[in-house]
Design a protein around this motif. Structure first.
Motif, mmCIF file in Angstrom:
data_model
loop_
_atom_site.group_PDB
_atom_site.id
_atom_site.type_symbol
_atom_site.label_atom_id
_atom_site.label_comp_id
_atom_site.label_asym_id
_atom_site.label_seq_id
_atom_site.Cartn_x
_atom_site.Cartn_y
_atom_site.Cartn_z
ATOM 1 N N ASN A 177 0.854 -1.194 0.000
ATOM 2 C CA ASN A 177 0.000 0.000 0.000
ATOM 3 C C ASN A 177 0.887 1.240 0.000
ATOM 4 O O ASN A 177 1.956 1.245 0.603
ATOM 5 N N ASP A 178 0.427 2.292 -0.670
ATOM 6 C CA ASP A 178 1.141 3.575 -0.749
ATOM 7 C C ASP A 178 2.432 3.506 -1.580
ATOM 8 O O ASP A 178 3.244 4.433 -1.539
ATOM 9 N N GLY A 179 2.644 2.421 -2.308
ATOM 10 C CA GLY A 179 3.845 2.294 -3.136
ATOM 11 C C GLY A 179 3.761 3.143 -4.405
ATOM 12 O O GLY A 179 2.709 3.695 -4.741
ATOM 13 N N VAL A 180 4.891 3.227 -5.094
ATOM 14 C CA VAL A 180 4.953 3.957 -6.371
ATOM 15 C C VAL A 180 5.404 2.965 -7.439
ATOM 16 O O VAL A 180 6.482 2.377 -7.330
ATOM 17 N N LEU A 181 4.553 2.769 -8.447
ATOM 18 C CA LEU A 181 4.873 1.841 -9.528
ATOM 19 C C LEU A 181 5.277 2.620 -10.771
ATOM 20 O O LEU A 181 4.480 3.380 -11.331
ATOM 21 N N MET A 182 6.513 2.426 -11.203
ATOM 22 C CA MET A 182 7.007 3.048 -12.426
ATOM 23 C C MET A 182 6.972 2.009 -13.544
ATOM 24 O O MET A 182 7.620 0.963 -13.430
ATOM 25 N N ILE A 183 6.221 2.317 -14.592
ATOM 26 C CA ILE A 183 6.138 1.397 -15.724
ATOM 27 C C ILE A 183 6.924 2.006 -16.884
ATOM 28 O O ILE A 183 6.524 3.045 -17.427
ATOM 29 N N GLU A 184 8.045 1.406 -17.231
ATOM 30 C CA GLU A 184 8.800 1.884 -18.399
ATOM 31 C C GLU A 184 8.292 1.144 -19.614
ATOM 32 O O GLU A 184 8.508 -0.057 -19.771
ATOM 33 N N ASN A 185 7.604 1.862 -20.478
ATOM 34 C CA ASN A 185 7.010 1.234 -21.653
ATOM 35 C C ASN A 185 8.077 0.909 -22.703
ATOM 36 O O ASN A 185 9.220 1.351 -22.598
ATOM 37 N N VAL A 186 7.710 0.158 -23.700
ATOM 38 C CA VAL A 186 8.600 -0.133 -24.821
ATOM 39 C C VAL A 186 8.938 1.187 -25.523
ATOM 40 O O VAL A 186 8.064 2.026 -25.727
ATOM 41 N N GLY A 187 10.200 1.373 -25.873
ATOM 42 C CA GLY A 187 10.620 2.605 -26.552
ATOM 43 C C GLY A 187 9.987 2.712 -27.928
ATOM 44 O O GLY A 187 10.280 1.908 -28.824
ATOM 45 N N ASN A 188 9.075 3.680 -28.069
ATOM 46 C CA ASN A 188 8.270 3.767 -29.292
ATOM 47 C C ASN A 188 7.359 4.974 -29.116
ATOM 48 O O ASN A 188 6.607 5.034 -28.142
ATOM 49 N N LEU A 189 7.401 5.915 -30.019
ATOM 50 C CA LEU A 189 6.596 7.132 -29.848
ATOM 51 C C LEU A 189 5.183 6.998 -30.412
ATOM 52 O O LEU A 189 4.428 7.962 -30.404
ATOM 53 N N VAL A 190 4.838 5.818 -30.933
ATOM 54 C CA VAL A 190 3.535 5.682 -31.593
ATOM 55 C C VAL A 190 2.580 4.782 -30.787
ATOM 56 O O VAL A 190 1.661 5.257 -30.125
ATOM 57 N N CYS A 191 2.837 3.464 -30.831
ATOM 58 C CA CYS A 191 1.855 2.490 -30.329
ATOM 59 C C CYS A 191 1.496 2.622 -28.842
ATOM 60 O O CYS A 191 0.316 2.499 -28.492
ATOM 61 N N PRO A 192 2.469 2.854 -27.938
ATOM 62 C CA PRO A 192 2.075 2.891 -26.515
ATOM 63 C C PRO A 192 1.028 3.953 -26.209
ATOM 64 O O PRO A 192 0.302 3.841 -25.214
ATOM 65 N N SER A 193 0.914 4.963 -27.050
ATOM 66 C CA SER A 193 -0.077 6.023 -26.782
ATOM 67 C C SER A 193 -1.499 5.488 -26.843
ATOM 68 O O SER A 193 -2.413 6.057 -26.255
ATOM 69 N N MET A 194 -1.698 4.376 -27.544
ATOM 70 C CA MET A 194 -3.063 3.870 -27.762
ATOM 71 C C MET A 194 -3.527 2.891 -26.694
ATOM 72 O O MET A 194 -4.651 2.419 -26.753
ATOM 73 N N PHE A 195 -2.657 2.586 -25.722
ATOM 74 C CA PHE A 195 -3.001 1.553 -24.745
ATOM 75 C C PHE A 195 -2.923 2.071 -23.315
ATOM 76 O O PHE A 195 -1.844 2.322 -22.792
ATOM 77 N N ASN A 196 -4.085 2.232 -22.718
ATOM 78 C CA ASN A 196 -4.153 2.633 -21.323
ATOM 79 C C ASN A 196 -3.812 1.421 -20.459
ATOM 80 O O ASN A 196 -4.313 0.320 -20.687
ATOM 81 N N LEU A 197 -2.969 1.630 -19.475
ATOM 82 C CA LEU A 197 -2.543 0.514 -18.619
ATOM 83 C C LEU A 197 -3.203 0.572 -17.246
ATOM 84 O O LEU A 197 -2.994 -0.309 -16.417
ATOM 85 N N GLY A 198 -3.987 1.650 -17.013
ATOM 86 C CA GLY A 198 -4.574 1.868 -15.692
ATOM 87 C C GLY A 198 -3.752 2.852 -14.882
ATOM 88 O O GLY A 198 -3.975 3.024 -13.681
ATOM 89 N N GLU A 199 -2.810 3.499 -15.525
ATOM 90 C CA GLU A 199 -1.922 4.449 -14.840
ATOM 91 C C GLU A 199 -2.666 5.699 -14.396
ATOM 92 O O GLU A 199 -3.682 6.064 -14.970
ATOM 93 N N GLN A 200 -2.093 6.351 -13.384
ATOM 94 C CA GLN A 200 -2.655 7.632 -12.926
ATOM 95 C C GLN A 200 -2.218 8.769 -13.842
ATOM 96 O O GLN A 200 -2.943 9.722 -14.059
ATOM 97 N N ALA A 201 -0.995 8.663 -14.362
ATOM 98 C CA ALA A 201 -0.514 9.697 -15.281
ATOM 99 C C ALA A 201 0.479 9.089 -16.263
ATOM 100 O O ALA A 201 1.119 8.082 -15.992
ATOM 101 N N ARG A 202 0.554 9.756 -17.402
ATOM 102 C CA ARG A 202 1.499 9.336 -18.435
ATOM 103 C C ARG A 202 2.574 10.405 -18.553
ATOM 104 O O ARG A 202 2.266 11.601 -18.615
ATOM 105 N N VAL A 203 3.806 9.955 -18.556
ATOM 106 C CA VAL A 203 4.949 10.868 -18.594
ATOM 107 C C VAL A 203 5.722 10.598 -19.879
ATOM 108 O O VAL A 203 6.247 9.501 -20.068
ATOM 109 N N VAL A 204 5.766 11.587 -20.763
ATOM 110 C CA VAL A 204 6.523 11.406 -22.009
ATOM 111 C C VAL A 204 7.889 12.057 -21.850
ATOM 112 O O VAL A 204 8.005 13.164 -21.327
ATOM 113 N N ILE A 205 8.905 11.333 -22.272
ATOM 114 C CA ILE A 205 10.281 11.848 -22.198
ATOM 115 C C ILE A 205 10.762 12.085 -23.622
ATOM 116 O O ILE A 205 10.622 11.210 -24.482
#
Ligand SMILES: Nc1nc2c(ncn2[C@@H]2O[C@H](COP(=O)(O)OP(=O)(O)O)[C@@H](O)[C@H]2O)c(=O)[nH]1
Ligand SMILES: [Mg+2]
Length: 200
Positions: free
Chosen positions: A94-122
């Motif tokens: 409980n109260d943890g922080v989960l960092m999900i590093e997606n596959v490096g790709n500027l196109v496809c990951p945008s179309m798939f919600n994972l249940g995250e609270q926020a999306r961070v683009v680098i």
């Protein structure tokens, strides 16, 4: 399935973030520094997504942070059922922080919600200022934009204001943090944002 993940995160007060970018913009380097600097303050868990190898998971495991590597094979993004399975294995407190590093790709990951609270683009300063308008979906669906590798600016002709203006054209609400994950410059703003996202 994304909604199910989201419900699980909400019930346990877990902050889940989806880190997206093109390959090599510095996601893992950013994670390494963040985990080192805030490891005492937050209870981190990491999911790594790549087509092949466990290289990134090994970099995270070296910091004694619980991590699961997902290899997508021919796939180009993470999906919510993969996150569901990895989260079960991670057994996040409980109260943890989960960092999900997606596959490096500027196109496809945008179309798939994972249940995250926020999306961070680098985006790193070597990629060209116009990437936000060439690949608008990723910037449109993100809340935070980290501009990385600012230590390289003296050697490049990258106009940061232009880059930001392009990104704002596709997402007027996007917030920017300029950082060098390698050298540690500018990280405090990112850390303050992370702190602000957690519920007491
Ligand atoms: N100069 C510089 N290089 C960086 C920075 N962040 C990452 N890198 C380098 O960029 C390359 C890719 O970094 P990595 O974190 O593996 O990127 P990822 O593919 O997005 O996870 C590595 O050689 C890093 O050392 C930075 O802030 N400045
Ligand atoms: Mg990586």
């Amino acid at each position: 399935m994304a909604a199910r993940n989201r419900g699980y995160f909400e019930a346990r007060n877990i902050l889940a973030l989806n880190l997206v970018s093109s390959p090599g913009s510095g996601k893992t380097t950013l994670l390494e520094r963040t985990l080192r600097d805030l490891g005492e303050e937050m209870d981190f868990y990491v999911i790594e997504g790549d087509q092949q190898t466990t290289n990134d998971a090994e970099r995270i495991a070296a910091l004694q942070v619980p991590v699961r590597q997902i290899n997508t094979g021919k796939g180009c993004h993470l999906e919510s059922d993969m996150i569901y399975e990895a989260v079960r294995q991670l057994d996040i407190a409980n109260d943890g922080v989960l960092m999900i590093e997606n596959v490096g790709n500027l196109v496809c990951p945008s179309m798939f919600n994972l249940g995250e609270q926020a999306r961070v683009v680098i985006i790193s300063v070597t990629e060209g200022e116009d990437k936000p308008i060439k690949y608008p979906d990723m910037f449109h669906t993100s809340q935070i934009c980290l501009i990385n590798k600012t230590d390289l600016l003296p050697y490049l002709e990258c106009d940061l204001e232009r880059l930001k203006n392009y990104a704002l054209q596709v997402n007027p609400d996007l917030k920017f943090f300029e950082v060098s994950a390698l050298k540690g410059e500018g990280m405090e703003q990112w850390y303050n944002w992370l702190r602000s996202q957690r519920n007491p």
